[in-house]
Write an enzyme that holds these catalytic residues in place. Structure first.
Site, PDB file in Angstrom:
ATOM      1  N   ILE A 147       0.853  -1.196   0.000  1.00 54.36           N
ATOM      2  CA  ILE A 147       0.000   0.000   0.000  1.00 54.36           C
ATOM      3  C   ILE A 147       0.884   1.240   0.000  1.00 54.36           C
ATOM      4  O   ILE A 147       0.716   2.149  -0.792  1.00 54.36           O
ATOM      5  CB  ILE A 147      -0.932   0.034   1.232  1.00 54.36           C
ATOM      6  CG1 ILE A 147      -1.879  -1.165   1.228  1.00 54.36           C
ATOM      7  CG2 ILE A 147      -1.737   1.312   1.241  1.00 54.36           C
ATOM      8  CD1 ILE A 147      -2.759  -1.253   2.472  1.00 54.36           C
ATOM      9  N   GLU A 148       1.830   1.236   0.879  1.00 55.10           N
ATOM     10  CA  GLU A 148       2.653   2.437   1.035  1.00 55.10           C
ATOM     11  C   GLU A 148       4.061   2.012   1.415  1.00 55.10           C
ATOM     12  O   GLU A 148       4.249   1.226   2.336  1.00 55.10           O
ATOM     13  CB  GLU A 148       2.058   3.285   2.167  1.00 55.10           C
ATOM     14  CG  GLU A 148       2.816   4.522   2.503  1.00 55.10           C
ATOM     15  CD  GLU A 148       2.351   5.732   1.717  1.00 55.10           C
ATOM     16  OE1 GLU A 148       1.253   5.686   1.145  1.00 55.10           O
ATOM     17  OE2 GLU A 148       3.111   6.702   1.656  1.00 55.10           O
ATOM     18  N   GLU A 149       5.006   2.517   0.687  1.00 55.02           N
ATOM     19  CA  GLU A 149       6.381   2.255   1.088  1.00 55.02           C
ATOM     20  C   GLU A 149       7.106   3.583   1.076  1.00 55.02           C
ATOM     21  O   GLU A 149       7.398   4.128   0.024  1.00 55.02           O
ATOM     22  CB  GLU A 149       7.041   1.267   0.133  1.00 55.02           C
ATOM     23  CG  GLU A 149       8.369   0.798   0.665  1.00 55.02           C
ATOM     24  CD  GLU A 149       8.959  -0.319  -0.188  1.00 55.02           C
ATOM     25  OE1 GLU A 149       9.961  -0.870   0.237  1.00 55.02           O
ATOM     26  OE2 GLU A 149       8.430  -0.594  -1.269  1.00 55.02           O
ATOM     27  N   GLY A 150       7.304   4.133   2.234  1.00 57.81           N
ATOM     28  CA  GLY A 150       7.939   5.443   2.313  1.00 57.81           C
ATOM     29  C   GLY A 150       9.240   5.357   3.075  1.00 57.81           C
ATOM     30  O   GLY A 150       9.706   4.282   3.408  1.00 57.81           O
ATOM     31  N   TYR A 210       9.758   6.153   6.037  1.00 59.47           N
ATOM     32  CA  TYR A 210       9.647   5.818   7.455  1.00 59.47           C
ATOM     33  C   TYR A 210       8.775   4.612   7.744  1.00 59.47           C
ATOM     34  O   TYR A 210       8.650   4.207   8.878  1.00 59.47           O
ATOM     35  CB  TYR A 210       9.124   7.039   8.221  1.00 59.47           C
ATOM     36  CG  TYR A 210       9.949   8.248   7.936  1.00 59.47           C
ATOM     37  CD1 TYR A 210      11.264   8.306   8.386  1.00 59.47           C
ATOM     38  CD2 TYR A 210       9.458   9.280   7.167  1.00 59.47           C
ATOM     39  CE1 TYR A 210      12.051   9.390   8.092  1.00 59.47           C
ATOM     40  CE2 TYR A 210      10.247  10.373   6.875  1.00 59.47           C
ATOM     41  CZ  TYR A 210      11.533  10.428   7.335  1.00 59.47           C
ATOM     42  OH  TYR A 210      12.317  11.493   7.039  1.00 59.47           O
ATOM     43  N   GLY A 211       8.157   4.048   6.754  1.00 59.76           N
ATOM     44  CA  GLY A 211       7.291   2.919   7.072  1.00 59.76           C
ATOM     45  C   GLY A 211       6.895   2.131   5.842  1.00 59.76           C
ATOM     46  O   GLY A 211       7.152   2.535   4.704  1.00 59.76           O
ATOM     47  N   VAL A 216       3.522  -0.341   4.585  1.00 59.78           N
ATOM     48  CA  VAL A 216       2.194  -0.881   4.872  1.00 59.78           C
ATOM     49  C   VAL A 216       1.772  -1.711   3.668  1.00 59.78           C
ATOM     50  O   VAL A 216       1.982  -1.296   2.516  1.00 59.78           O
ATOM     51  CB  VAL A 216       1.157   0.246   5.123  1.00 59.78           C
ATOM     52  CG1 VAL A 216      -0.197  -0.346   5.495  1.00 59.78           C
ATOM     53  CG2 VAL A 216       1.625   1.182   6.237  1.00 59.78           C
ATOM     54  N   LYS A 266       1.195  -3.340   8.952  1.00 57.08           N
ATOM     55  CA  LYS A 266       2.127  -2.207   9.035  1.00 57.08           C
ATOM     56  C   LYS A 266       3.383  -2.659   9.750  1.00 57.08           C
ATOM     57  O   LYS A 266       3.328  -3.102  10.904  1.00 57.08           O
ATOM     58  CB  LYS A 266       1.459  -1.054   9.798  1.00 57.08           C
ATOM     59  CG  LYS A 266       2.397   0.103  10.064  1.00 57.08           C
ATOM     60  CD  LYS A 266       1.674   1.290  10.677  1.00 57.08           C
ATOM     61  CE  LYS A 266       2.650   2.364  11.093  1.00 57.08           C
ATOM     62  NZ  LYS A 266       2.018   3.588  11.543  1.00 57.08           N
ATOM     63  N   ASP A 321      -0.075  13.858  15.107  1.00 59.94           N
ATOM     64  CA  ASP A 321       0.301  13.835  13.686  1.00 59.94           C
ATOM     65  C   ASP A 321      -0.948  13.697  12.811  1.00 59.94           C
ATOM     66  O   ASP A 321      -0.991  12.873  11.898  1.00 59.94           O
ATOM     67  CB  ASP A 321       1.288  12.697  13.405  1.00 59.94           C
ATOM     68  CG  ASP A 321       2.026  12.911  12.072  1.00 59.94           C
ATOM     69  OD1 ASP A 321       1.982  14.056  11.556  1.00 59.94           O
ATOM     70  OD2 ASP A 321       2.627  11.961  11.554  1.00 59.94           O
TER      71      ASP A 321
HETATM   72  P1  ADP Z   1       3.595   5.618   8.753  1.00 58.27           P
HETATM   73  O1  ADP Z   1       3.647   5.637  10.239  1.00 58.27           O
HETATM   74  O2  ADP Z   1       4.713   4.873   8.112  1.00 58.27           O
HETATM   75  O3  ADP Z   1       3.350   6.961   8.152  1.00 58.27           O
HETATM   76  P2  ADP Z   1       0.800   5.041   8.460  1.00 58.27           P
HETATM   77  O4  ADP Z   1       0.137   4.337   9.582  1.00 58.27           O
HETATM   78  O5  ADP Z   1       0.588   6.513   8.382  1.00 58.27           O
HETATM   79  O6  ADP Z   1       2.342   4.699   8.409  1.00 58.27           O
HETATM   80  O7  ADP Z   1       0.333   4.423   7.096  1.00 58.27           O
HETATM   81  C1  ADP Z   1       0.851   4.907   5.874  1.00 58.27           C
HETATM   82  C2  ADP Z   1      -0.214   4.791   4.819  1.00 58.27           C
HETATM   83  O8  ADP Z   1      -0.604   3.426   4.704  1.00 58.27           O
HETATM   84  C3  ADP Z   1      -1.480   5.567   5.126  1.00 58.27           C
HETATM   85  O9  ADP Z   1      -1.423   6.878   4.626  1.00 58.27           O
HETATM   86  C4  ADP Z   1      -2.505   4.758   4.397  1.00 58.27           C
HETATM   87  O10 ADP Z   1      -2.527   5.138   3.034  1.00 58.27           O
HETATM   88  C5  ADP Z   1      -1.973   3.354   4.459  1.00 58.27           C
HETATM   89  N1  ADP Z   1      -2.618   2.638   5.581  1.00 58.27           N
HETATM   90  C6  ADP Z   1      -2.276   2.656   6.873  1.00 58.27           C
HETATM   91  N2  ADP Z   1      -3.101   1.894   7.605  1.00 58.27           N
HETATM   92  C7  ADP Z   1      -3.987   1.381   6.747  1.00 58.27           C
HETATM   93  C8  ADP Z   1      -5.135   0.529   6.889  1.00 58.27           C
HETATM   94  N3  ADP Z   1      -5.485   0.053   8.079  1.00 58.27           N
HETATM   95  N4  ADP Z   1      -5.856   0.232   5.786  1.00 58.27           N
HETATM   96  C9  ADP Z   1      -5.486   0.716   4.584  1.00 58.27           C
HETATM   97  N5  ADP Z   1      -4.449   1.527   4.375  1.00 58.27           N
HETATM   98  C10 ADP Z   1      -3.702   1.856   5.439  1.00 58.27           C
END
Ligand code: ADP
Length: 484
Positions: free
Chosen positions: A125-128, A130-131, A133, A148, A248
C-alpha cells in the site's frame, strides 16, 4: 402487725415455689441461648454465601477483562512524565493510588500462532522513508487486513522496538471506537529466538483522505465535509477524553472505507498525557503543514489544542483539496500562518512573547497587523457558511486556549445547519488505490520525530521583513497580503 392469712404458704410451700421459679428461669435462659446460637449460625451462613458470590463475580470479571484484554474498569489517570521518560523534579512520577501503566502482552503472544506467516501478502500500500504498509489476507479466515511494519532500533543486543512503536501498540490496544483504526493483533517474523520484524495487523480500509483528495475531480460537497469532520471530531474527542494526543493528524492519516466511515490512523507520534500535562513535551511533533503556532514557537507545554489546530488545517484542505499552509520550512510556515490568522498581539494571544522562539521575533507594527483573521478566512473560503467560517476561525485561533475542544466542535452549530451532514451510507465511493496498486511515494513532509532534524532557529527572524518582501507576491486563490 398484720396477722398471717390462713391461706398463707407454709415455709415448705415457699421453698418449693422458689425452686419451681428457678427451674423456669433456667429453662427460659436455655431457650434464649439456643435461639441466639441459631441466629448466629444463620448469619454466619449468609455471610459465607455473600463472600462466595462476591468471589465468583470477581473471578468472572477477571476472565472477561482478560478476554477483552482491558484493565478492570477504573477511571483512567495517566501519570505525567517527561517525553524522554525521566521524571521532573517535584513530580511524584506515579501517583500513590495507581500502579504504573504496563504494556501487557498475552502469554504466548510471540509464539508461532502469531507469526506473519499466517498472512499472505496481496500488495504494497505504502512504502515510504519511514514505514511500510501492505494489504494482506489471513490464511485461516480469508479476512483482508493491513499489515504495518514497525521500524526497529538496532541495538547491541539485537533489534528492539523504539518507544514510538511501543506507544503505537499500547494506545491502539487501549482504544475501541468506530472512528479509530482497529488493531487486530501484533505479529512477528523471524521466530521467537530472534525477532526480525514486528507488524501491526489492522483492519483494512480502502482509502486515505489524502489519496482521495489528490484524485477526485470535484471537491467534497459541504454535506460530505461535515460528515468527515464530525467523525474526525468524534474519534478525537474519544482520544482526548482518555488523555491521548495524536500529534500527527493530517489527511494521509485519516482512512475512509467504502461505507463512508472515517478512522484515525497512525499513532506513531501519539502519547498519553495527564492533567495537567507533563511540564516538558517534545516540540518535534506534527507534520510541518499541520503544526500549530505554539509548537513552531517552541512551546514544551501543550495539550489537545495542537490536534485541534491540525483539524483546522484538515478542514481547509477538505474544502479546497489543497493543503492549507504549505510552508517550506518552519519560518515560512509561521509566516503563512500569520498571513491567514493575523500576526499575534498581546490581545489575540496573551503570553505568546514568553515562548522560547518568540522572544526575539520582530513583528510588524500593531496597526499593520490588525487584519482580522475571520475576514481573511472568509475571503479565502467564499463558499463556506458563516457558521463554518466561525468554526474554522476558532480552530485556527493562534492562542491555543481559544480553540474549541473536540467535544465543543461536535456541538458546533455548523453541523446542525443546512446542509446537514450526509449519511455515511450515502457517501460516494471511490476507486481504491490501496486495494489494487502500489501507491506512489508521497511528496508531503513527515512529522519531525521520524528522522527530520528540528527546528530552524527562529531566534531573530524579522517577520516584518518577510511580510514586506511578500507584499507584491501573487498568492494562490486570489489571496493577497496587505499587512504592511
Ligand atoms: P507511517 O507511520 O509509516 O506513516 P501510516 O500508519 O501513516 O504509516 O500508514 C501509511 C499509509 O498506509 C497511510 O497513509 C494509508 O494510506 C496506508 N494505511 C495505513 N493503515 C492502513 C489501513 N489500516 N488500511 C489501509 N491503508 C492503510
Amino acid at each position: 402487725m398484720a396477722s398471717k392469712s390462713r391461706w398463707a404458704d407454709t415455709e415448705e410451700d415457699a421453698a418449693q415455689d422458689a425452686q419451681r421459679k428457678r427451674e423456669k428461669e433456667e429453662k427460659k435462659r436455655l431457650k434464649a441461648e439456643k435461639a441466639r446460637k441459631a441466629e448466629e449460625e444463620k448469619r454466619a451462613q449468609a455471610e459465607a454465601e455473600a463472600a462466595r458470590q462476591q468471589q465468583e463475580q470477581q473471578e468472572k470479571e477477571q476472565v472477561e477483562n482478560d478476554a477483552n484484554n482491558r484493565p478492570p474498569a477504573k477511571r483512567r489517570k495517566v501519570t505525567p512524565g517527561r517525553e524522554d521518560g525521566s521524571v521532573a523534579e517535584g513530580e511524584g512520577g506515579v501517583e500513590e493510588d495507581e500502579a504504573p501503566k504496563i504494556l501487557r502482552f498475552e502469554a504466548g503472544g510471540w509464539g508461532p500462532a502469531h507469526s506473519v506467516e499466517n498472512y499472505d501478502k496481496l500488495n504494497d500500500i505504502e512504502e515510504g522513508a519511514y514505514g511500510w504498509v501492505a494489504r494482506g489476507k489471513e490464511i485461516k479466515t480469508g479476512k483482508v487486513v493491513a499489515l504495518k511494519r514497525l521500524k526497529l532500533d538496532d541495538g547491541n543486543s539485537g533489534a528492539g522496538l523504539p518507544e514510538t512503536g511501543l506507544r503505537e501498540i499500547q494506545i491502539l490496544k487501549d482504544c475501541s471506537h468506530r472512528n479509530i483504526v482497529t488493531l487486530r493483533e501484533v505479529v512477528t517474523s523471524g521466530g521467537p529466538q530472534r525477532i526480525e520484524n514486528v507488524f501491526l495487523v489492522l483492519d483494512f480500509l480502502e482509502h486515505d483522505l489524502k489519496s482521495i483528495l489528490e484524485d477526485m475531480p470535484e471537491p467534497f460537497l459541504a454535506s460530505e465535509v461535515k460528515t468527515l469532520l464530525r467523525q474526525l471530531a468524534s474519534g478525537l474527542s474519544y482520544l482526548h477524553d482518555r488523555w491521548i494526543l495524536h500529534r500527527d493528524l493530517k489527511t494521509s492519516n485519516l482512512l475512509l472505507n467504502n461505507r463512508g466511515c472515517l478512522k484515525i490512523a497512525d499513532f506513531g507520534m501519539a502519547r498519553y498525557v495527564g492533567d495537567p500535562p507533563p511540564a516538558r513535551l517534545t516540540q518535534l511533533v506534527v507534520t510541518l503543514w499541520y503544526r500549530s503556532p505554539e509548537l513552531l514557537l517552541g512551546t514544551e507545554t501543550y495539550g489537545p489544542a495542537v490536534d485541534m489546530w491540525s483539524v483546522g488545517c484538515i478542514f481547509g484542505e477538505l474544502l479546497t483539496r489543497e493543503p492549507l499552509l504549505q510552508g517550506r520550512n518552519e519560518v515560512d510556515e509561521l509566516t503563512r500562518i500569520f498571513e491567514l490568522c493575523g500576526v499575534p498581539t498581546d490581545e489575540s494571544w496573551p503570553g505568546f512573547r514568553r515562548l522560547p522562539n518568540a522572544r526575539s521575533l520582530r513583528l510588524p507594527p500593531k496597526s499593520a497587523s490588525s487584519v482580522a483573521s475571520g475576514s481573511v478566512i472568509r475571503a479565502r473560503f467564499p463558499l463556506l457558511t458563516s457558521a463554518g467560517c466561525a468554526l474554522l476561525d476558532g480552530l485556527l485561533a493562534l492562542d491555543p486556549t481559544r480553540r474549541p475542544t473536540a467535544r465543543q466542535m461536535l456541538a458546533h452549530e455548523y453541523f446542525a445547519q443546512d446542509p446537514k451532514p450526509k449519511q455515511e451510507a450515502m457517501f460516494p465511493t471511490f476507486p481504491s488505490k490501496a486495494g489494487q496498486e502500489r501507491r506512489r511515494r508521497r511528496d508531503t513532509p513527515n512529522a519531525p520525530g521520524r528522522g527530520q532534524q528540528a527546528a530552524v532557529d527562529l531566534g531573530s527572524v524579522d517577520f516584518g521583513g518577510i511580510f514586506a518582501g511578500r507584499e507584491k507576491e501573487e498568492r494562490g486563490g486570489g489571496f493577497s497580503l496587505r499587512m504592511i
